[in-house]
Enzyme design. Structure first.
Site, PDB file in Angstrom:
ATOM      1  N   HIS A 130       6.337  -4.173 -11.544  1.00  0.00           N
ATOM      2  CA  HIS A 130       5.351  -4.078 -12.618  1.00  0.00           C
ATOM      3  C   HIS A 130       5.681  -2.805 -13.385  1.00  0.00           C
ATOM      4  O   HIS A 130       5.729  -1.726 -12.764  1.00  0.00           O
ATOM      5  CB  HIS A 130       3.940  -3.992 -12.046  1.00  0.00           C
ATOM      6  CG  HIS A 130       3.530  -5.218 -11.277  1.00  0.00           C
ATOM      7  ND1 HIS A 130       2.320  -5.325 -10.644  1.00  0.00           N
ATOM      8  CD2 HIS A 130       4.180  -6.387 -11.053  1.00  0.00           C
ATOM      9  CE1 HIS A 130       2.242  -6.523 -10.059  1.00  0.00           C
ATOM     10  NE2 HIS A 130       3.359  -7.170 -10.284  1.00  0.00           N
ATOM     11  N   ASP A 186      -5.846 -11.177 -14.641  1.00  0.00           N
ATOM     12  CA  ASP A 186      -4.872 -11.254 -13.544  1.00  0.00           C
ATOM     13  C   ASP A 186      -5.486 -11.722 -12.228  1.00  0.00           C
ATOM     14  O   ASP A 186      -5.434 -11.017 -11.228  1.00  0.00           O
ATOM     15  CB  ASP A 186      -4.154  -9.904 -13.362  1.00  0.00           C
ATOM     16  CG  ASP A 186      -2.994 -10.000 -12.370  1.00  0.00           C
ATOM     17  OD1 ASP A 186      -2.697 -11.114 -11.878  1.00  0.00           O
ATOM     18  OD2 ASP A 186      -2.392  -8.952 -12.096  1.00  0.00           O
ATOM     19  N   HIS A 203       7.289 -16.493 -12.310  1.00  0.00           N
ATOM     20  CA  HIS A 203       6.215 -16.532 -11.315  1.00  0.00           C
ATOM     21  C   HIS A 203       5.294 -17.655 -11.752  1.00  0.00           C
ATOM     22  O   HIS A 203       4.657 -17.564 -12.797  1.00  0.00           O
ATOM     23  CB  HIS A 203       5.446 -15.205 -11.286  1.00  0.00           C
ATOM     24  CG  HIS A 203       6.163 -14.119 -10.554  1.00  0.00           C
ATOM     25  ND1 HIS A 203       5.794 -12.799 -10.654  1.00  0.00           N
ATOM     26  CD2 HIS A 203       7.213 -14.168  -9.694  1.00  0.00           C
ATOM     27  CE1 HIS A 203       6.593 -12.079  -9.871  1.00  0.00           C
ATOM     28  NE2 HIS A 203       7.459 -12.872  -9.293  1.00  0.00           N
ATOM     29  N   ASP A 253       5.493 -14.185 -15.650  1.00  0.00           N
ATOM     30  CA  ASP A 253       4.431 -14.664 -14.763  1.00  0.00           C
ATOM     31  C   ASP A 253       3.482 -15.502 -15.616  1.00  0.00           C
ATOM     32  O   ASP A 253       2.881 -14.994 -16.572  1.00  0.00           O
ATOM     33  CB  ASP A 253       3.717 -13.454 -14.145  1.00  0.00           C
ATOM     34  CG  ASP A 253       2.676 -13.839 -13.109  1.00  0.00           C
ATOM     35  OD1 ASP A 253       1.817 -14.688 -13.411  1.00  0.00           O
ATOM     36  OD2 ASP A 253       2.706 -13.277 -11.992  1.00  0.00           O
ATOM     37  N   GLU A 262       2.971 -17.556  -6.486  1.00  0.00           N
ATOM     38  CA  GLU A 262       2.174 -16.419  -5.970  1.00  0.00           C
ATOM     39  C   GLU A 262       0.714 -16.837  -6.004  1.00  0.00           C
ATOM     40  O   GLU A 262      -0.161 -16.087  -6.421  1.00  0.00           O
ATOM     41  CB  GLU A 262       2.359 -15.188  -6.856  1.00  0.00           C
ATOM     42  CG  GLU A 262       3.771 -14.684  -6.974  1.00  0.00           C
ATOM     43  CD  GLU A 262       3.870 -13.553  -7.984  1.00  0.00           C
ATOM     44  OE1 GLU A 262       3.363 -13.688  -9.115  1.00  0.00           O
ATOM     45  OE2 GLU A 262       4.441 -12.515  -7.626  1.00  0.00           O
ATOM     46  N   HIS A 295      -4.872 -14.938  -9.908  1.00  0.00           N
ATOM     47  CA  HIS A 295      -4.074 -16.157  -9.748  1.00  0.00           C
ATOM     48  C   HIS A 295      -4.916 -17.281  -9.152  1.00  0.00           C
ATOM     49  O   HIS A 295      -5.787 -17.030  -8.327  1.00  0.00           O
ATOM     50  CB  HIS A 295      -2.885 -15.904  -8.823  1.00  0.00           C
ATOM     51  CG  HIS A 295      -1.970 -14.810  -9.301  1.00  0.00           C
ATOM     52  ND1 HIS A 295      -0.766 -14.559  -8.720  1.00  0.00           N
ATOM     53  CD2 HIS A 295      -2.080 -13.913 -10.304  1.00  0.00           C
ATOM     54  CE1 HIS A 295      -0.173 -13.545  -9.331  1.00  0.00           C
ATOM     55  NE2 HIS A 295      -0.969 -13.126 -10.296  1.00  0.00           N
ATOM     56  N   GLU A 315       8.296  -7.299 -15.035  1.00  0.00           N
ATOM     57  CA  GLU A 315       7.372  -8.434 -15.007  1.00  0.00           C
ATOM     58  C   GLU A 315       6.412  -8.372 -16.187  1.00  0.00           C
ATOM     59  O   GLU A 315       5.897  -7.315 -16.534  1.00  0.00           O
ATOM     60  CB  GLU A 315       6.587  -8.441 -13.678  1.00  0.00           C
ATOM     61  CG  GLU A 315       5.638  -9.633 -13.574  1.00  0.00           C
ATOM     62  CD  GLU A 315       5.084  -9.865 -12.172  1.00  0.00           C
ATOM     63  OE1 GLU A 315       5.545  -9.225 -11.211  1.00  0.00           O
ATOM     64  OE2 GLU A 315       4.176 -10.714 -12.060  1.00  0.00           O
ATOM     65  N   HIS A 332      -0.071 -14.216 -15.806  1.00  0.00           N
ATOM     66  CA  HIS A 332      -0.158 -12.966 -16.571  1.00  0.00           C
ATOM     67  C   HIS A 332      -0.020 -13.188 -18.073  1.00  0.00           C
ATOM     68  O   HIS A 332      -0.812 -12.644 -18.855  1.00  0.00           O
ATOM     69  CB  HIS A 332       0.926 -11.980 -16.110  1.00  0.00           C
ATOM     70  CG  HIS A 332       0.776 -11.530 -14.691  1.00  0.00           C
ATOM     71  ND1 HIS A 332       1.673 -10.682 -14.088  1.00  0.00           N
ATOM     72  CD2 HIS A 332      -0.158 -11.815 -13.756  1.00  0.00           C
ATOM     73  CE1 HIS A 332       1.286 -10.459 -12.825  1.00  0.00           C
ATOM     74  NE2 HIS A 332       0.192 -11.145 -12.610  1.00  0.00           N
ATOM     75  N   HIS A 384      10.227  -7.841  -4.482  1.00  0.00           N
ATOM     76  CA  HIS A 384       9.156  -7.345  -5.359  1.00  0.00           C
ATOM     77  C   HIS A 384       8.777  -5.930  -4.911  1.00  0.00           C
ATOM     78  O   HIS A 384       8.502  -5.696  -3.734  1.00  0.00           O
ATOM     79  CB  HIS A 384       7.940  -8.286  -5.266  1.00  0.00           C
ATOM     80  CG  HIS A 384       6.914  -8.095  -6.346  1.00  0.00           C
ATOM     81  ND1 HIS A 384       6.373  -6.876  -6.645  1.00  0.00           N
ATOM     82  CD2 HIS A 384       6.337  -8.976  -7.211  1.00  0.00           C
ATOM     83  CE1 HIS A 384       5.502  -7.013  -7.647  1.00  0.00           C
ATOM     84  NE2 HIS A 384       5.469  -8.282  -8.010  1.00  0.00           N
ATOM     85  N   TYR A 425       2.976  -2.926  -5.423  1.00  0.00           N
ATOM     86  CA  TYR A 425       2.091  -2.815  -6.601  1.00  0.00           C
ATOM     87  C   TYR A 425       1.730  -1.377  -6.912  1.00  0.00           C
ATOM     88  O   TYR A 425       1.414  -1.031  -8.048  1.00  0.00           O
ATOM     89  CB  TYR A 425       0.770  -3.564  -6.345  1.00  0.00           C
ATOM     90  CG  TYR A 425       0.909  -5.050  -6.272  1.00  0.00           C
ATOM     91  CD1 TYR A 425       1.685  -5.746  -7.194  1.00  0.00           C
ATOM     92  CD2 TYR A 425       0.231  -5.780  -5.295  1.00  0.00           C
ATOM     93  CE1 TYR A 425       1.804  -7.123  -7.133  1.00  0.00           C
ATOM     94  CE2 TYR A 425       0.349  -7.157  -5.227  1.00  0.00           C
ATOM     95  CZ  TYR A 425       1.134  -7.816  -6.142  1.00  0.00           C
ATOM     96  OH  TYR A 425       1.248  -9.176  -6.070  1.00  0.00           O
ATOM     97  N   ARG A 472       0.834  -1.213   0.000  1.00  0.00           N
ATOM     98  CA  ARG A 472       0.000   0.000   0.000  1.00  0.00           C
ATOM     99  C   ARG A 472       0.868   1.262   0.000  1.00  0.00           C
ATOM    100  O   ARG A 472       0.352   2.370   0.065  1.00  0.00           O
ATOM    101  CB  ARG A 472      -0.941   0.005   1.200  1.00  0.00           C
ATOM    102  CG  ARG A 472      -1.785  -1.230   1.266  1.00  0.00           C
ATOM    103  CD  ARG A 472      -3.241  -0.962   0.887  1.00  0.00           C
ATOM    104  NE  ARG A 472      -3.894  -2.215   0.554  1.00  0.00           N
ATOM    105  CZ  ARG A 472      -4.285  -2.541  -0.684  1.00  0.00           C
ATOM    106  NH1 ARG A 472      -4.124  -1.729  -1.698  1.00  0.00           N
ATOM    107  NH2 ARG A 472      -4.852  -3.698  -0.908  1.00  0.00           N
TER     108      ARG A 472
HETATM  109 ZN    ZN Z   1      -0.687 -11.106 -10.823  1.00  0.00          ZN
HETATM  110 FE    FE Z   2       3.664 -12.138 -10.623  1.00  0.00          FE
HETATM  111 FE    FE Z   3       4.028  -9.085  -9.580  1.00  0.00          FE
END
Ligand code: ZN
Ligand code: FE
Ligand code: FE
Length: 276
Positions: free
Chosen positions: A107, A224, A211, A176, A256, A226, A142, A179, A67, A70, A37
């Site tokens: 990302h 997207d 991933h 990924d 993930e 998972h 990614e 993805h 990572h 986001y 966040r």
């Molecule tokens: Zn994802």
């Molecule tokens: Fe990923």
């Molecule tokens: Fe990611």
């Protein structure tokens, strides 16, 4: 050697995350550099990091992946969001030097209406501002699902970013599986074709991590979401081909999937049994 691990929480520190990885049968792992966040990152205790480095050596760990949050959007239409993202990226890359030789994945970003061309140039500018000659980290772009205005759902877009970065010997790609499948690359029926296309456009040598996720949705859905290994639209047969492909099998595979820690341990054990 099969390199397998999952996303884990760093909240108890670096040595603790290494021990947790061992407990679930992993020899690599991924963690968030800070709260997704946003906000500032915890101060790093070098003694704690050194304990992890020792543990990783002792147990033959492969490279691990940090990572980015986001929320780090280097190509937002809002200048203040871009500035915050650049500060996060620059700070993270400095901090990664306490754990040299590992991977930093992010990302690429969402252009939020500016168009892909503008977005790509903003991502390039940020990377050129934050990366430095003496760094020991490989920065991974990614592959994305193409949700909303996400950049990086086509290999061509990643290629353009790589081409614009001055220190691009330090740039790689993290593929990924959820993805790319959601982006429309058919890794179920044509893994070879997808990898050949990746090689032609990006260069397979740039591929540094996978991933490993199943997908809740169908090919090309741009969603997207998972799914647990073997319970989604990609399925266990395709995922087994992926972990055994000669071009991929030496890369670190990071789960993930929507799991708690026991779920990760179960998937790691299962995947190990499918390694040929
Ligand atoms: Zn994802
Ligand atoms: Fe990923
Ligand atoms: Fe990611």
């Amino acid at each position: 050697m099969f390199k397998i691990g999952s996303h884990l929480s760093i909240s108890n520190g670096f040595e603790a995350i290494g021990k947790q990885a061992l407990e679930i049968g992993a020899n690599t792992f991924q963690f968030f550099t800070r709260n997704p966040r946003g906000g500032s990152a915890k101060k790093i205790e070098q003694s704690d990091v050194d304990a992890l480095i020792l543990l990783m050596k002792k147990h033959n760990f492969s490279q691990i992946i940090a990572h980015a949050p986001y929320t780090m959007n280097l190509c937002s239409s809002k200048p203040e969001t871009r500035e915050f993202a650049l500060n996060t990226l620059a700070d993270d890359l400095q901090r990664m030097e306490c754990l040299p030789g590992n991977l930093y994945n992010f990302h690429p970003g969402s252009h939020t209406g500016q168009g892909a061309e503008v977005g790509i140039s903003q991502i390039i500018n940020a990377l050129n501002a934050a990366m430095f000659k003496t760094m020991h980290t490989t920065v991974l772009l990614e592959t994305m699902a193409g949700k909303g205005s996400e950049i990086g759902s086509r290999f061509e877009e990643l290629r353009k970013i790589i081409d614009g970065v001055d220190l691009n010997d330090k740039i790689g790609v993290c593929l990924d599986t959820c993805h790319v499948f959601d982006a429309g690359y058919d890794i179920v029926n044509n893994l070879n074709g997808v990898l050949c296309e990746f090689d032609k456009i990006i260069g397979i040598k740039r591929l540094k991590a996978i991933h490993l996720n199943d997908s809740m949705n169908f090919l090309g859905c741009h969603k997207d979401r998972h799914q647990k290994i073997g319970q989604g639209a990609i399925g266990i047969n395709a995922l087994t081909r992926i972990i055994n492909d000669s071009r991929l099998k030496n890369l670190p595979f990071l789960l993930e999937t929507p799991n708690d820690i026991d779920g990760y341990a179960y998937e790691i054990k299962m995947l190990k049994s499918f390694v040929k």
